[in-house]
Design a protein around this motif. Structure first.
Motif, PDB file in Angstrom:
ATOM      1  N   GLN A 242       0.839  -1.205   0.000  1.00 13.10           N
ATOM      2  CA  GLN A 242       0.000   0.000   0.000  1.00 13.10           C
ATOM      3  C   GLN A 242       0.876   1.257   0.000  1.00 13.10           C
ATOM      4  OE1 GLN A 242      -3.013   1.496  -0.680  1.00 13.10           O
ATOM      5  NE2 GLN A 242      -4.106   0.213   0.775  1.00 13.10           N
ATOM      6  N   VAL A 243       1.948   1.241   0.799  1.00 17.48           N
ATOM      7  CA  VAL A 243       2.872   2.380   0.826  1.00 17.48           C
ATOM      8  C   VAL A 243       3.620   2.459  -0.507  1.00 17.48           C
ATOM      9  CG1 VAL A 243       4.901   3.372   1.948  1.00 17.48           C
ATOM     10  CG2 VAL A 243       3.124   2.283   3.321  1.00 17.48           C
TER      11      VAL A 243
ATOM     12  N   VAL B  33       2.717   1.639  -3.474  1.00 21.46           N
ATOM     13  CA  VAL B  33       1.886   2.203  -4.541  1.00 21.46           C
ATOM     14  C   VAL B  33       1.901   3.726  -4.473  1.00 21.46           C
ATOM     15  CG1 VAL B  33      -0.487   2.371  -5.395  1.00 21.46           C
ATOM     16  CG2 VAL B  33       0.397   0.171  -4.646  1.00 21.46           C
ATOM     17  N   ALA B  34       2.035   4.269  -3.257  1.00 23.19           N
ATOM     18  CA  ALA B  34       1.937   5.718  -3.075  1.00 23.19           C
ATOM     19  C   ALA B  34       3.257   6.444  -3.344  1.00 23.19           C
ATOM     20  CB  ALA B  34       1.461   6.024  -1.661  1.00 23.19           C
ATOM     21  N   ILE B  35       4.357   5.687  -3.535  1.00 24.38           N
ATOM     22  CA  ILE B  35       5.657   6.337  -3.697  1.00 24.38           C
ATOM     23  C   ILE B  35       5.876   6.749  -5.148  1.00 24.38           C
ATOM     24  CG2 ILE B  35       8.156   5.951  -3.591  1.00 24.38           C
ATOM     25  CD1 ILE B  35       7.749   4.212  -1.213  1.00 24.38           C
ATOM     26  N   PRO B  36       6.100   8.038  -5.400  1.00 23.62           N
ATOM     27  CA  PRO B  36       6.413   8.449  -6.770  1.00 23.62           C
ATOM     28  C   PRO B  36       7.789   7.902  -7.149  1.00 23.62           C
ATOM     29  CG  PRO B  36       6.168  10.371  -5.311  1.00 23.62           C
ATOM     30  CD  PRO B  36       6.179   9.159  -4.449  1.00 23.62           C
TER      31      PRO B  36
ATOM     32  N   PHE C   4      10.098   8.851  -9.069  1.00 21.40           N
ATOM     33  CA  PHE C   4      11.245   9.762  -9.148  1.00 21.40           C
ATOM     34  C   PHE C   4      11.754  10.175  -7.771  1.00 21.40           C
ATOM     35  CE2 PHE C   4       8.846  13.703  -8.489  1.00 21.40           C
ATOM     36  CZ  PHE C   4       7.577  13.314  -8.861  1.00 21.40           C
ATOM     37  N   TRP C   5      10.851  10.176  -6.798  1.00 19.76           N
ATOM     38  CA  TRP C   5      11.323  10.465  -5.431  1.00 19.76           C
ATOM     39  C   TRP C   5      12.124   9.281  -4.895  1.00 19.76           C
ATOM     40  CZ3 TRP C   5       9.268   8.857  -0.319  1.00 19.76           C
ATOM     41  CH2 TRP C   5       9.901   9.535   0.728  1.00 19.76           C
TER      42      TRP C   5
ATOM     43  N   LEU D 201      15.506   9.479  -6.186  1.00 21.77           N
ATOM     44  CA  LEU D 201      16.376  10.418  -5.463  1.00 21.77           C
ATOM     45  C   LEU D 201      16.926   9.774  -4.193  1.00 21.77           C
ATOM     46  CD1 LEU D 201      14.541  13.880  -5.673  1.00 21.77           C
ATOM     47  CD2 LEU D 201      16.452  13.029  -7.019  1.00 21.77           C
ATOM     48  N   LEU D 202      16.058   9.045  -3.485  1.00 26.15           N
ATOM     49  CA  LEU D 202      16.513   8.385  -2.257  1.00 26.15           C
ATOM     50  C   LEU D 202      17.587   7.341  -2.581  1.00 26.15           C
ATOM     51  CD1 LEU D 202      13.182   7.833  -0.269  1.00 26.15           C
ATOM     52  CD2 LEU D 202      14.762   9.754  -0.173  1.00 26.15           C
TER      53      LEU D 202
ATOM     54  N   GLY E 163       6.758   5.629 -20.136  1.00 26.13           N
ATOM     55  CA  GLY E 163       6.608   6.378 -18.900  1.00 26.13           C
ATOM     56  C   GLY E 163       7.888   6.568 -18.134  1.00 26.13           C
TER      57      GLY E 163
ATOM     58  N   ILE F 112       9.976   8.606 -18.839  1.00 27.95           N
ATOM     59  CA  ILE F 112      10.424   9.965 -19.154  1.00 27.95           C
ATOM     60  C   ILE F 112      10.958  10.692 -17.918  1.00 27.95           C
ATOM     61  CG2 ILE F 112       8.029  10.814 -18.999  1.00 27.95           C
ATOM     62  CD1 ILE F 112       8.780  12.830 -21.199  1.00 27.95           C
ATOM     63  N   ILE F 113      10.277  10.543 -16.778  1.00 31.12           N
ATOM     64  CA  ILE F 113      10.734  11.266 -15.583  1.00 31.12           C
ATOM     65  C   ILE F 113      12.016  10.634 -15.046  1.00 31.12           C
ATOM     66  CG2 ILE F 113      10.117  11.981 -13.256  1.00 31.12           C
ATOM     67  CD1 ILE F 113       7.278  12.096 -14.059  1.00 31.12           C
TER      68      ILE F 113
ATOM     69  N   ASN G 292      14.935  11.571 -16.922  1.00 28.00           N
ATOM     70  CA  ASN G 292      15.380  12.919 -16.576  1.00 28.00           C
ATOM     71  C   ASN G 292      16.149  12.938 -15.258  1.00 28.00           C
ATOM     72  OD1 ASN G 292      14.737  15.318 -18.312  1.00 28.00           O
ATOM     73  ND2 ASN G 292      12.824  14.176 -18.469  1.00 28.00           N
ATOM     74  N   VAL G 293      15.721  12.097 -14.317  1.00 25.78           N
ATOM     75  CA  VAL G 293      16.423  12.045 -13.031  1.00 25.78           C
ATOM     76  C   VAL G 293      17.861  11.560 -13.248  1.00 25.78           C
ATOM     77  CG1 VAL G 293      16.510  10.938 -10.771  1.00 25.78           C
ATOM     78  CG2 VAL G 293      14.314  11.619 -11.712  1.00 25.78           C
TER      79      VAL G 293
END
Lengths: 289, 318
Positions: free
Chosen positions: B137-138, B140-143, B145-146, B149-150, B256, B258-259, B262-263
């Motif tokens: 559940q968590v 699924v909520a994580i973008p 690209f973030w 970064l982590l 998809g 694409i982001i 870019n990262v």
């Protein structure tokens, strides 16, 4: 006053009680309400004025005066996240509204009419689904220029077929039911039946979908604004904050931590709310899961 | 079965044609004259006019659309203004990054998600199930690209194990291959995690449904080992929703990324299209979007074929 109205409160009270006993729903509701409250408060108060840049106080760590630190321009991260919440919620909410407002009538129409109208609408749906959503959103914001409004349109367009599909599937399952047949026998037209009998009965289905699309909208908005295609500076957005944090991650990792957490918590809250709502509204599904 | 697939193929082709009309007309209304962008603001009107004619911009819109369509049908996607090389060459070059990345991410996600989903379903209601599904559940909520970064912060900045970005090219030797592969590890993990979370949830709910069926009870009753019932009988029957989601995810991963590109500054398809849009290199945008739409349709078609393989009823019947 009809008999219907007299009996109404009981099932409603029952529903609310059942909903509040559902763990997912309760946690989701609390999180969502907290984020919404934060956005609301930011309309008239934030700890700091984020339009005033204080370069001397840039990239500070966590402290009592700046709980989440400051960014590369000395702006308070907490204040920016509060205003970013407003941006995220506004974009996702309006995008869901577009999808709901256009998709549901289309789906209901397809189910009510059937035949070539149904075929044509569903094929059109297939076409939209075949487009990679993110690339198309990038294309749309490139055509109309970057900005929050165009991000809303780009995300909203891809919500239309989703709602159309859910509305059509829900409506199709209702049309052969006795109460609809009775209404037809009573001489009601298809439009009236759709408004009076079909829509109220698929509303719970649509509500669950709306919650899910809301969560996806928050993620999509963050992605677009990360690419620089969402809300434009100085308006803070969570995605943009992550973009600004990226090049400074070695020196100030907290810049990337908090906007990301804000996205995760918001999306998590909405997903839990949607899951809980589905469990409560459709006990049959709960049994299967 | 043949009729079923033939119908799906026909629908796919019509979808592709409709998509081409949309892509062409959307990009027609894009502001900015490509000829002026190429020549710059100080170009003389004569030079501008000559280039417009050379690029065919003076011809009627329908003629240009038909030319473009006929070109694509014969494998000619036109030439990029900014890279001055054929669009198809650019696409091949970028696919060398995007395709391995997509396949890598999908494999990772599948390898994590299916065992987790099966495990969770087989111990439904247990603490292990609650914890894994909570984690999903968590997830699924994580973008992505973030999460990327982590990962960069931990594995590149902190541990200095993996590159934070860039792509050295596949190269000639094994050492170079390894360097290129290393550059794709973090992007693939970042892409795979949220996908795995979704897939694990789908696998679990499909398995829970199948495990309640009579034939599973029969299989257990006749004394088959628990693992065999789980992995052979149940999983196979739970595969249809799982395959559907995997098909959607592969399609998403091709375009998809694409982001994530870019990262990590990866020269993939997503970055190609992103740059082409900002440089108003319309012919590249049109070509790549059409190829992506075609691949989505193709993947859906492949998923339909997989249904038929997994589900014998589809093979014999329709």
């Amino acid at each position: 006053m009809s008999a219907d109205m007299f009996f109404m409160p009981a099932p409603e009270r029952h529903f609310i009680l059942k909903a509040l006993q559902n763990r997912s729903f309760l946690i989701g509701l609390v999180i969502t309400a907290a984020i919404a409250l934060m956005a609301l408060i930011s309309l008239f108060w934030t700890p700091y004025d984020i339009t005033r840049l204080q370069v001397a106080a840039r990239m500070q760590g966590l402290s009592l005066s700046h709980p989440f630190g400051t960014d590369h321009l000395g702006r308070d991260i907490l204040s920016m996240i509060m205003i970013g919440a407003r941006n995220s919620i506004a974009v996702a909410l309006v995008a869901v509204g577009i999808g709901f407002g256009i998709g549901v009538p289309l789906g209901a129409l397809a189910a009510a009419r059937g035949g070539w109208i149904d075929d044509a609408l569903m094929r059109l749906n297939d076409v939209v689904f075949a487009f990679p959503a993110l690339i198309s959103a990038v294309m749309i914001t490139a055509v109309f220029g970057p900005g929050a409004v165009n991000a809303i349109i780009a995300i909203g367009i891809f919500n239309i077929p989703v709602f159309a599909r859910v509305a059509r599937a829900g409506a199709l399952s209702l049309w052969p039911r006795e109460f609809v047949l009775a209404a037809r026998a009573a001489g009601k037209g298809r439009v009236l039946i759709t408004l009076e009998h079909i829509l109220p009965n698929i509303m719970s289905l649509l509500l669950v979908q709306a919650t899910i699309q809301f969560a996806l909208g928050v993620l999509a908005e963050a992605g677009l604004s990360y690419l620089g295609l969402g809300a434009q500076p100085p308006m803070p957005s969570w995605g943009r904050m992550l973009f600004d944090a990226q090049t400074r991650i070695a020196v100030a990792p907290h810049l990337a931590l908090f906007p990301g957490l804000a996205i995760v918590i918001t999306v998590l809250g909405l997903n839990l709310l949607g899951d809980g709502l589905r469990d409560v509204l459709d006990p049959r599904l709960r049994h299967e899961r | 079965m043949t009729a079923f697939l033939a119908k799906r193929l026909a629908v796919g082709l019509i979808t592709l044609l409709a998509a081409s009309v949309i892509v062409f007309s959307v990009l027609e209304i894009l502001p900015g004259d490509p000829a002026r962008i190429m020549l710059g603001m100080n170009a003389s009107p004569d030079a501008l006019e000559a280039l417009r004619i050379e690029m065919g911009l003076d011809r009627p819109i329908l003629a240009r659309y038909l030319d473009w369509l006929a070109g694509m049908a014969t494998g000619d996607f036109g030439r990029s203004y900014t890279y001055s090389s054929p669009v198809l060459d650019l696409v091949w070059e970028r696919l060398a990054v995007s395709l391995p990345l997509a396949v890598f991410a999908l494999s990772l996600s599948t390898l994590i998600a299916i065992p987790v989903g099966v495990f969770s379903a087989s111990r439904r209601g247990s603490a292990a199930d609650t914890i894994t599904m909570g984690a999903a559940q968590v997830g699924v909520a994580i973008p992505n690209f973030w999460f990327a970064l982590l990962l960069v912060y931990v594995f590149s900045v902190g541990l200095r194990l993996l590159p934070a970005g860039g792509f050295p090219g596949w190269g000639e030797s094994w050492a170079q291959h390894w360097q290129a592969f290393k550059a794709l590890i973090l992007p693939a993990v970042a892409l795979a995690l949220p996908q795995a979370a979704i897939l694990a949830r789908v696998t679990r709910s499909a398995m829970v449904e199948v495990l309640g069926e009579d034939y599973i009870r029969t299989a257990r009753a006749k004394g088959l080992p628990r693992t065999q019932v789980l992995w052979r009988h149940a999983l196979r029957n739970a595969m249809i929703p799982v395959l559907t989601i995997m098909g959607l995810q592969l399609a998403f991963l091709l375009a998809g990324t694409i982001i994530i590109e870019n990262v990590f500054y990866l020269p993939g398809l997503g970055r190609l299209i992103f740059q082409a849009i900002s440089q108003r290199d319309l012919i590249v945008v049109e070509g790549v979007v059409m190829l992506l739409v075609a691949s989505v349709i193709l993947i859906n078609f492949a998923v339909d074929i997989c249904y038929a393989i997994v589900d014998p009823r589809l093979r014999a019947g329709r």
